[in-house]
Write an enzyme that holds these catalytic residues in place. Structure first.
Site, mmCIF file in Angstrom:
data_model
loop_
_atom_site.group_PDB
_atom_site.id
_atom_site.type_symbol
_atom_site.label_atom_id
_atom_site.label_comp_id
_atom_site.label_asym_id
_atom_site.label_seq_id
_atom_site.Cartn_x
_atom_site.Cartn_y
_atom_site.Cartn_z
ATOM 1 N N TYR B 146 96.454 44.317 33.126
ATOM 2 C CA TYR B 146 95.073 44.518 33.580
ATOM 3 C C TYR B 146 94.119 43.944 32.536
ATOM 4 O O TYR B 146 94.129 44.370 31.390
ATOM 5 C CB TYR B 146 94.866 46.030 33.759
ATOM 6 C CG TYR B 146 93.508 46.499 34.210
ATOM 7 C CD1 TYR B 146 92.583 45.659 34.821
ATOM 8 C CD2 TYR B 146 93.147 47.836 34.046
ATOM 9 C CE1 TYR B 146 91.347 46.138 35.247
ATOM 10 C CE2 TYR B 146 91.927 48.330 34.472
ATOM 11 C CZ TYR B 146 91.026 47.469 35.072
ATOM 12 O OH TYR B 146 89.804 47.953 35.482
ATOM 13 N N LYS B 174 96.036 41.970 37.071
ATOM 14 C CA LYS B 174 94.785 42.410 37.700
ATOM 15 C C LYS B 174 93.678 41.807 36.851
ATOM 16 O O LYS B 174 93.488 42.205 35.703
ATOM 17 C CB LYS B 174 94.704 43.934 37.703
ATOM 18 C CG LYS B 174 93.379 44.467 38.253
ATOM 19 C CD LYS B 174 93.270 45.986 38.113
ATOM 20 C CE LYS B 174 91.928 46.477 38.634
ATOM 21 N NZ LYS B 174 91.703 47.914 38.333
#
Lengths: 317, 317, 317, 317
Positions: B146, B174
């Site tokens: 992320y 992400k």
């Protein structure tokens, strides 16, 4: 922390009919963390051999040597892997009511079917305090209460049990005081699991006990299944007695830990303050395995004596 | 802490094809504990409306306001209740490598399908440190990395991603830096989930993103499903834009928490340091729900403005 | 959790006059636990060389890599050993209000003189949320607020500071945004410690700052003392600039950790995600020590380059 | 985790001469957190009346109902506030060797003078295990070993004590088994503190005990001081006997908690599983206070009966 989830939710009634519950051993890696691969194999052997429930992190499973996050993780893990095949009973009891409430909430949240609750050992409390303690946790889900004065320093008297048995979540009692006490409960409709392997045959067939919460079944699950399901069998009971005496020669789970390592199903790793049985006892175990039959024990490897220096004792983990 | 259990074990490949992942809200009881009943209802609505994965305890789910035992319990709970219907991705990342390793081990032990891993926010580290950090956790199971520099204070540059992408457990990233970065990855075979709801339509249909890890889908899961599966749809994207802008007017999940309370699907309880959006914003939300259509939002109750004194803010829980 | 104890209790006023505060390094044993012997030596050198305060477990001291029990223990230890000679300021801040409140209560209970409080990094919140967060902790005792947007992802704007400065417990702000911001505060009577070693000379002598919360003073406490007490000294400031640039070439405390190991005052042990500076940088450091003068640095041993394999990186501890 | 700090470091020899040690009560706020203001007042009264040591978080102080961070914080707090006036002995024992080692390291790090170590209650272990357990913690600093089989379920036999007494850190034993056992130790040069208030006069003056670790001294510190320092005094001993019997009618600290609330020196707050003594016993206590003399008890307020609804029982805190 309510959940409407019902997938694994079990009522106290579902627990009451379970006869063979194994207080499952927790195996370790050499650094002291859980050996989940070995653990899964142990649980799987229990399922294959007919155990219907496991106590996760009981005194046998050394819950008192776990941090709570480890303990709840192990319960969640067991539910996730085996919850469809065996009842998962988490030992979320504590001598601190706060801890017992918190752990029990978490245990049910991760799907355990029932809780095992001890009275406040070491700290002890009054009878009123016992009732308050058990009522605090019984509201959270199905529970078995565990009476073992030789560990807790305090007997839970029948009147406390009869008071808390008003709760629909009270499944029954794991009783270690003896078969007269067992009868006192079963005559009054309280479900009892015998907490002593050496008394469980008589408790089951002579005193009305539903079954056993067993240590020995970690080693010989099929024979313990036979003892609980196959009808009165004093000959099998006698055959097992030397093994049971050997197992409890030192405080449990010292004998069990030693035996499972000798059977090659767990690494010879001990979390302190437990240390292995001495060599002479390990030699005895090998002999007993041969007497009872290797095929009745868990695992496939030859039973070994193991040398002192093969054991790993861990104090920091 | 190896387990041979395979029931829920997912490979990174299984994760790579998932398009709509919701960073699920964690709802609270008035004393600040989890409201699992409301949580289960939220997850269930996601499943019904077509989300294929949930991030448990992400920034949206306020993992940073949980103790680790709560966090792992919530992952285990989600697996136990919904693991057969939706991918459970635990946010077991941390700015401390020790914490990330421990939580990730526990998360996989309780059955999560994949982990979400952040770079060390606040503490930050060198690029070599980033690689060491991610390698420490990638060995444990499938993971999404992320990147959100606006929160962490440090961008994860592509060369770090390309280095750690050697691991077969790396499912993808992400990414919140923007669609040029998205393209840079997708052109090179790295799977990307867009981390910004306002860019996800374009990321999906114009820049090669596989899907979105969404906040807005907590509110309008069916529309977000349409946005990710139904082909290019600039008209739907435009229709959603005011809602998305409203949602991120203050740091997420402040808007989301306020909105879900207004929709009657969670209690109006905030763990500090989050506080609800002010009245004027709450009035705006009611209007937006009417514009977009109440039937597209989760829940059945009428959307309400809620008065200031209906909100409960908890600092100790 | 009130205590009537006053032995070490300090008012915010006592803190306001302190000029040289060192964000003290936390040294480790090879297994990752604290090396208290080395730590005590470091603190002692600070006292001898004229530092008036220490931040315990700041970002420099890697509070974010400690468990809270370690962190509070280190604060209590520092108070117990050195509380009579130096102000002990515990970094009991957190991005979770609950954690910050709990840690701050505990920190004051074990005798810290003041707390350092960060805004909620990573999770972030609204301005109203910032005020609620700071008010929750300011009620507990004297505090310095810490603004470092490059780590937190969110600037604390002056209006938030002016609001919370109503509290008699607000001692001042550790500001990293720059000297214009410093002046904005000092013009309005808010006490400021410069949070950037490269700007602290000018902040102190040109922009009204009271002093510095320093990383470099871990290495050269006497020179930093001179810089804060000895009057305008651009020549000393220039002399230190290459060292300061070297220190912050990678995110702090990577440079500091490497340097202190090279000086022989701490073991070369890093908790991940921190890793040492590369060889070329370590060679540079040796040269800088010679330029500035070994005698100005902490420790007595010859400065060494250290080989890569002399460093120990720990991920589990 | 070594420290070269010597300010409060005490040798086992310094502990051996202490005669009156109070197992101090931990008082609570209505939400169950520590009431440090009341605690400080209690410790202060002990100092004024002549106690020379306190056990922090013993069974009397309900260490088993604390989280470890609370426990270590309370030890650090006590050292910080009172360490110059009284010996601070932290009950950092546990039935888990890991916990005992960790807590003991932390307790010494925050300045405690000695540790109190219990054998592994509830879990129990073999004699070899007992020795391993005690050796693990004795290496960390001065310690008193605590033998109370009625709580632990397992007697520590003299041969274990004689083995571990080889350690220079072994200060002595708190023995509850009776005065024959006391004599067995004192005849062999092992320092003993009587662990039973009803036997302590005889232990001190007839069996060689150095002193007492007392519960009753929480109530009547001056009289207990007299009993330990003033020479044989069977008349005072007899005068105290009804109070001591009342105190231990239910498991300690139920009586003590009730009494201190009645004396107005602590709030009537109980952490479960403890609940107050019933009304009839509270009436008895008022009478006893009058018989022995209010001036001999701690506090200044009139002793009160307290109604049932004045007590607060907390299960979550």
């Amino acid at each position: 922390m309510r959940s409407f989830e019902v997938k694994n939710r079990t009522s106290a009634e579902d627990i009451k009919s379970v006869r063979l519950i194994t207080a499952i051993k927790t195996p370790y890696l050499p650094d002291g963390r859980f050996d989940l691969e070995a653990y899964d194999a142990l649980v799987n052997m229990q399922i294959v051999k007919g155990a219907e429930g496991v106590i996760v992190g009981g005194t046998t499973g050394e819950g008192h040597l776990m941090s709570w996050d480890e303990h709840i993780m192990l319960i969640g893990h067991t539910v996730n892997c085996f919850g469809g095949s065996i009842k998962v009973i988490g030992n979320t009891g504590s001598n601190s009511t706060r801890e017992a409430v918190h752990a029990t909430e978490q245990g049910f949240a991760v799907g355990m079917h029932a809780a095992l609750h001890i009275n406040p050992y070491y700290g002890k409390t009054s009878l009123e305090g016992l009732v308050s303690h058990f009522e605090s946790v019984l509201s959270l889900g199905p529970a078995i209460i565990y009476n073992v004065p030789s560990r807790t320093g305090q007997d839970i008297p029948p009147r406390v049990i009869h008071t808390v048995a008003q709760s629909p979540n009270m499944a029954g009692i794991k009783e270690c005081v003896g078969n007269d006490r067992v009868k006192q409960y079963t005559d009054n409709g309280v479900v009892v699991w015998c907490g002593n392997d050496d008394q469980c045959h008589d408790a089951r067939w002579g005193y009305g006990a539903t079954g056993v919460i067993s240590v020995a079944s970690n080693l010989v699950p099929g024979l313990m299944r036979e003892l609980m399901f196959g009808g009165k069998n004093p000959s099998l009971n006698s055959k097992l007695m030397p093994l049971i005496e050997w197992l409890f020669h030192e405080p449990n789970p010292i004998g069990l830990n030693t035996a499972l390592a000798q059977l090659g199903v767990v690494r010879p790793v001990f979390r302190l303050p437990y240390v292995p049985l001495p060599l002479a006892k390990r030699v005895e175990f090998v002999k007993m395995v041969k007497d009872i039959g290797r095929e009745n024990f868990v695992g496939e490897e030859d039973v070994q004596v193991l040398e002192d220096d093969e054991f790993i004792l861990v104090g920091r983990y």
